[in-house]
Design a protein around this motif. Structure first.
Motif, PDB file in Angstrom:
ATOM      1  N   SER A   1      30.234  35.665  84.765  1.00 34.50           N
ATOM      2  CA  SER A   1      30.266  37.099  85.058  1.00 34.50           C
ATOM      3  C   SER A   1      30.042  37.935  83.815  1.00 34.50           C
ATOM      4  CB  SER A   1      31.608  37.483  85.685  1.00 34.50           C
ATOM      5  OG  SER A   1      32.637  37.432  84.711  1.00 34.50           O
TER       6      SER A   1
ATOM      7  N   SER B   1      31.180  45.025  87.591  1.00 32.34           N
ATOM      8  CA  SER B   1      31.062  43.593  87.287  1.00 32.34           C
ATOM      9  C   SER B   1      29.956  42.982  88.134  1.00 32.34           C
ATOM     10  CB  SER B   1      32.390  42.882  87.576  1.00 32.34           C
ATOM     11  OG  SER B   1      32.252  41.475  87.447  1.00 32.34           O
TER      12      SER B   1
ATOM     13  N   TYR C   1      28.494  38.938  89.040  1.00 35.81           N
ATOM     14  CA  TYR C   1      28.944  37.560  88.872  1.00 35.81           C
ATOM     15  C   TYR C   1      28.136  36.586  89.725  1.00 35.81           C
ATOM     16  CZ  TYR C   1      31.298  38.070  93.410  1.00 35.81           C
ATOM     17  OH  TYR C   1      31.562  38.271  94.742  1.00 35.81           O
TER      18      TYR C   1
END
Length: 467
Positions: free
Chosen positions: A129, A140, A142
């Motif tokens: 991530s 974020s 990931y």
């Protein structure tokens, strides 16, 4: 605004309850058709080494990049950009019920071992991530792997009837599967103590599965030929006759689905934090091909073959059906608590309500005979929603230059949800973990976590770089 914030936890609970109520497996109302395959060992725990060391009790803590899965609201705790990479080693022995290891013609007598086991071990990247804090927002992106599993097995048995004839049964099972996901998460700090988080995830399931069985000498021509001709024994006639029934069900397909997670995080003070998250499970629809073949012919040399040629009319029939196989990952709602009695001691606790009833039920009908295996003995059972508990603790030791060293331990329950009434797969799983931060302002972090269970042992090694 404050009123809306106070109502959000209750709205989330109501939403999750309605999601679990969409399918009634007992009446069939709202349920998708059952597939021919169940029992994939999909990892439902948060993917991190630290959370594994804490027994998966991470919803009320969620203070690293794996919060995107554990509780996306927890991302709001992060204030530095960071990369993370997680490696997982898994060693699995997964039990499953094989309905085709069964001879429904012979008064419900099993022809093979019905309780079977897939086994596999391997190492792969389980999570990677990048986290980007932006004032009150934290974003974020990931990658996650929840499944990388392959195994195969074969076996056979003789079927001896009262009349003395012997048929030969052969069975082959194999699976090759992977589940990979890419996701985007966003957390927003509404106040200094309250955060919201949302994750959108695109998942792809690749599955190759084979369930093949064959019975030789199924139509028992050898017994009739011995009675009519008497020139050879039943065993010699059986060797001359090609008399096969083969049923093959296979899946070689992939499918994609988009799912989401919605999380809340509330910090009462520096000692207490609470998390609530709903995780929507992906659903995949795959094509399953069923081929039913019967062959009758005569071969070989000798008196048995001469009689065989006079008795047998060669024939071959094959029927192919394309079915739909539905694979559902269960929805999960989790409430978590993080308690810090001191600055260096953490105790965390999670309660998971898992919608196992939405997952694929065990197939109770044999492929070829079309008979329910639940004859004199109930072999399958309903799969119900379950509540599971996770408990973890962490002790941090402050080293020179403010570097740290941590030790962790945890335990969690795992419910029986395999649909096999003859095997109780309830389990208590124990975990341990270690961690360290080093470099300027804890720029680097390394964590190691391990879990020990009856079916699957996991070891996760993770690294984080903050900048």
């Amino acid at each position: 605004m404050k009123a809306v914030i106070k109502l959000l936890p209750f709205l989330l609970l109501i939403f999750a309850t309605n999601a679990f109520a969409e399918c009634d497996p007992k009446t069939g109302i709202g349920c998708e058709p059952s597939s021919d395959f169940s029992g994939l060992p999909i990892d439902q725990l948060p993917p991190g080494a630290r959370s594994l060391g804490l027994g998966g009790a991470f919803t009320g803590v969620a203070d690293d990049a794996t919060a995107a899965i554990a509780n996306p609201a927890g991302l709001s705790i992060l204030f530095a950009k960071e990369f993370s990479l997680h490696l997982r080693n898994s060693d699995s022995d997964i039990g499953f019920l094989d309905p085709d290891a069964y001879n429904s013609v012979n008064d419900d007598t099993p022809t093979g071992r019905m309780n079977k086991e897939y086994s596999d071990s391997g190492t792969n990247v389980s999570f990677a991530s990048f986290v980007l804090p932006l004032d009150r927002w934290v974003l974020s992106a990931y990658y996650m792997n929840q499944l990388d599993f392959s195994s195969d097995q074969s076996g056979g048995a003789d079927i001896v009837y009262d009349a003395g004839t012997v048929d030969t049964y052969y069975n082959e099972n194999s699976v090759d599967s992977s589940l990979d996901s890419f996701g985007l998460s966003a957390a927003f700090r509404v106040t200094d103590s309250f955060s919201l988080g949302l994750t959108l995830q695109s998942s792809k399931l690749d599955l190759k599965n084979l369930d093949n069985w064959q019975v030789d000498d199924f139509f028992d021509n050898e017994l009739d030929m011995e009675f009519i001709f008497g020139n050879a024994t039943a065993e010699e006639y059986a060797a001359a006759v090609i008399d096969e029934w083969n049923v093959n069900t296979s899946i070689d397909d992939s499918d994609n689905d988009v799912s989401f997670s919605l999380g809340l995080m509330y910090s009462l003070n520096s000692n207490w934090s609470f998390g609530l998250v709903y995780r929507d499970g992906a659903e995949f629809n795959l094509k399953s091909t069923n081929v039913d073949t019967k062959i009758l012919d005569c071969t070989g040399t000798g008196v048995a073959t001469d009689d065989c040629n006079d008795f047998v009319t060669p024939s071959s029939t094959s029927t192919t059906n394309v079915l739909e196989a539905n694979i559902k990952i269960p929805d999960i709602i989790t409430f978590g608590i993080g308690w810090r009695p001191t600055d260096t001691w953490l105790i965390s606790f999670d309660i998971n309500r898992i919608g196992y009833s939405d997952t694929t039920p065990v197939r109770s009908f044999t492929q070829g005979f079309g008979r329910d295996i639940n004859g004199t003995v109930q072999l399958t059972e309903d799969i119900d929603d379950e509540t599971e508990f996770h408990l973890g603790t962490e002790k941090v030791f402050i080293m020179e230059s403010n570097n740290t060293f941590s030790i962790r331990a945890g335990v969690f329950t795992k419910s029986d949800h395999d649909g096999n009434a003859t095997v109780d797969s309830d389990d208590t799983v124990f975990t341990v973990g270690l961690g360290t931060t080093f470099g300027s302002e804890s720029q680097f972090q390394m964590d190691l976590g391990a879990s020990f269970a009856d079916e699957t042992n996991n070891i996760i090694l993770s690294g984080i770089y903050r900048f």
